[in-house]
Design a protein around this motif. Structure first.
Motif, PDB file in Angstrom:
ATOM      1  N   GLU A  87       0.869  -1.081   0.041  1.00  0.00           N
ATOM      2  CA  GLU A  87       0.032   0.058   0.118  1.00  0.00           C
ATOM      3  C   GLU A  87       0.906   1.363   0.112  1.00  0.00           C
ATOM      4  OE1 GLU A  87      -3.293   0.465  -0.467  1.00  0.00           O
ATOM      5  OE2 GLU A  87      -3.689  -1.946  -0.541  1.00  0.00           O
ATOM      6  N   LEU A  88       1.936   1.092   0.740  1.00  0.00           N
ATOM      7  CA  LEU A  88       2.817   2.307   0.804  1.00  0.00           C
ATOM      8  C   LEU A  88       3.372   2.565  -0.524  1.00  0.00           C
ATOM      9  CD1 LEU A  88       4.809   2.102   4.194  1.00  0.00           C
ATOM     10  CD2 LEU A  88       3.034   3.613   3.741  1.00  0.00           C
ATOM     11  N   ALA A  89       3.954   1.561  -1.267  1.00  0.00           N
ATOM     12  CA  ALA A  89       4.459   1.844  -2.630  1.00  0.00           C
ATOM     13  C   ALA A  89       3.527   2.176  -3.277  1.00  0.00           C
ATOM     14  CB  ALA A  89       5.133   0.414  -2.913  1.00  0.00           C
ATOM     15  N   ARG A  90       2.175   1.585  -3.452  1.00  0.00           N
ATOM     16  CA  ARG A  90       1.098   2.011  -4.497  1.00  0.00           C
ATOM     17  C   ARG A  90       0.797   3.442  -4.142  1.00  0.00           C
ATOM     18  NH1 ARG A  90      -2.589  -1.566  -3.180  1.00  0.00           N
ATOM     19  NH2 ARG A  90      -2.014  -2.852  -4.733  1.00  0.00           N
ATOM     20  N   THR A  91       0.824   4.051  -2.940  1.00  0.00           N
ATOM     21  CA  THR A  91       0.562   5.365  -2.591  1.00  0.00           C
ATOM     22  C   THR A  91       1.619   6.375  -3.256  1.00  0.00           C
ATOM     23  OG1 THR A  91      -0.529   5.134  -0.623  1.00  0.00           O
ATOM     24  CG2 THR A  91       0.268   7.148  -0.597  1.00  0.00           C
ATOM     25  N   LEU A  92       2.720   6.065  -3.085  1.00  0.00           N
ATOM     26  CA  LEU A  92       3.779   6.827  -3.712  1.00  0.00           C
ATOM     27  C   LEU A  92       3.653   6.876  -5.244  1.00  0.00           C
ATOM     28  CD1 LEU A  92       6.900   5.975  -1.573  1.00  0.00           C
ATOM     29  CD2 LEU A  92       5.875   8.104  -1.354  1.00  0.00           C
ATOM     30  N   GLN A  93       3.468   5.747  -5.795  1.00  0.00           N
ATOM     31  CA  GLN A  93       3.103   5.743  -7.194  1.00  0.00           C
ATOM     32  C   GLN A  93       2.153   6.361  -7.823  1.00  0.00           C
ATOM     33  OE1 GLN A  93       5.518   2.672  -8.153  1.00  0.00           O
ATOM     34  NE2 GLN A  93       5.609   3.777  -9.987  1.00  0.00           N
ATOM     35  N   GLU A  94       1.105   6.291  -7.090  1.00  0.00           N
ATOM     36  CA  GLU A  94       0.124   7.120  -7.512  1.00  0.00           C
ATOM     37  C   GLU A  94       0.177   8.698  -7.422  1.00  0.00           C
ATOM     38  OE1 GLU A  94      -3.159   5.670  -5.086  1.00  0.00           O
ATOM     39  OE2 GLU A  94      -3.585   3.892  -6.518  1.00  0.00           O
ATOM     40  N   HIS A  95       0.686   9.142  -6.231  1.00  0.00           N
ATOM     41  CA  HIS A  95       1.031  10.458  -5.971  1.00  0.00           C
ATOM     42  C   HIS A  95       2.207  11.140  -7.200  1.00  0.00           C
ATOM     43  CE1 HIS A  95      -1.159  10.458  -2.544  1.00  0.00           C
ATOM     44  NE2 HIS A  95      -0.174  10.655  -1.719  1.00  0.00           N
ATOM     45  N   ALA A  96       3.313  10.392  -7.324  1.00  0.00           N
ATOM     46  CA  ALA A  96       3.985  10.511  -8.411  1.00  0.00           C
ATOM     47  C   ALA A  96       3.291  10.658  -9.852  1.00  0.00           C
ATOM     48  CB  ALA A  96       5.202   9.528  -8.512  1.00  0.00           C
ATOM     49  N   GLN A  97       2.491   9.691 -10.133  1.00  0.00           N
ATOM     50  CA  GLN A  97       1.646   9.873 -11.473  1.00  0.00           C
ATOM     51  C   GLN A  97       0.825  10.791 -11.546  1.00  0.00           C
ATOM     52  OE1 GLN A  97       2.156   7.454 -13.724  1.00  0.00           O
ATOM     53  NE2 GLN A  97       0.757   8.093 -15.125  1.00  0.00           N
TER      54      GLN A  97
END
Length: 205
Positions: A87-97
């Motif tokens: 979930e943490l990695a997904r959150t960072l990925q979504e924010h960056a995207q």
């Protein structure tokens, strides 16, 4: 200014990782892709609570993407602590995207903490910094709460693991293949680094 080889920028949360990750990536790239060279830039530090907020991650990405040579990819790394690493990695990925959709970014959350990878590859640390010459990794290293404390307990009486002192040297010495086999989050880290330098995803069974 474009570079003829991959240029990797990174965003980290801790002071120890600022020094350790640059050395680890310089070691890891040719280990994963023999003959490969990448320009590994100095990591940019953002405290964990800020890194997980879109506006602060956006600011960090703007800073690292303004460097010369311009990064061809960015790695965001943090400890999961008690949170779900996926979930943490997904959150960072979504924010960056959302703010830098044209920037190749991978996000990795080390299960528990960065030092869990040292436990998984502990055989490579045997005899270093006062650690036993027969040092063996513990079972299921990523399940251990307090990897730093585990390392301290293996050291001579009166000595303790110090993040800023030990993390860079341990990152240069731990057993990469053993860590990849025993720590799934390190395996993901390796696959993501391979993607940053080759543009291709490894198969993950």
């Amino acid at each position: 200014m474009n570079s003829p080889y991959p240029v990797i920028a990174s965003i980290v949360e801790g002071h120890g990782e600022v020094r350790a990750l640059q050395g680890l990536l310089s070691r890891l790239v040719p280990h994963l892709v023999p003959g490969m060279y990448a320009d590994i830039q100095r990591p940019h530090r953002v405290p964990r609570d800020r890194m997980l907020k879109k506006e602060h991650l956006e600011h960090a990405l703007t800073i690292v993407m303004a460097r010369a040579p311009r990064p061809t990819g960015v790695l965001a790394l943090l400890d999961s602590d008690d949170d779900c690493p996926v979930e943490l990695a997904r959150t960072l990925q979504e924010h960056a995207q959302a703010t830098h959709h044209n920037v190749p970014l991978v996000a990795v959350a080390a299960v528990r903490e960065f030092e869990a990878w040292f436990l998984a590859g502990a055989a490579g640390l045997a005899g270093r910094a006062g650690l036993p010459h027969d040092l063996k990794p513990p079972p299921r290293p990523e399940s251990i709460r307090g990897a730093k404390e585990w390392l301290s307990r293996q050291m001579p009486p009166g000595a303790t693991y110090q993040e800023t002192a030990h993390q860079p040297s341990f990152a240069a010495q731990f057993d990469l293949d053993a860590a990849r086999a025993a720590a799934p989050s390190f395996d993901k880290f390796c696959r993501d680094v391979t993607f940053l330098v080759t543009g291709e995803r490894e198969r993950h069974d």
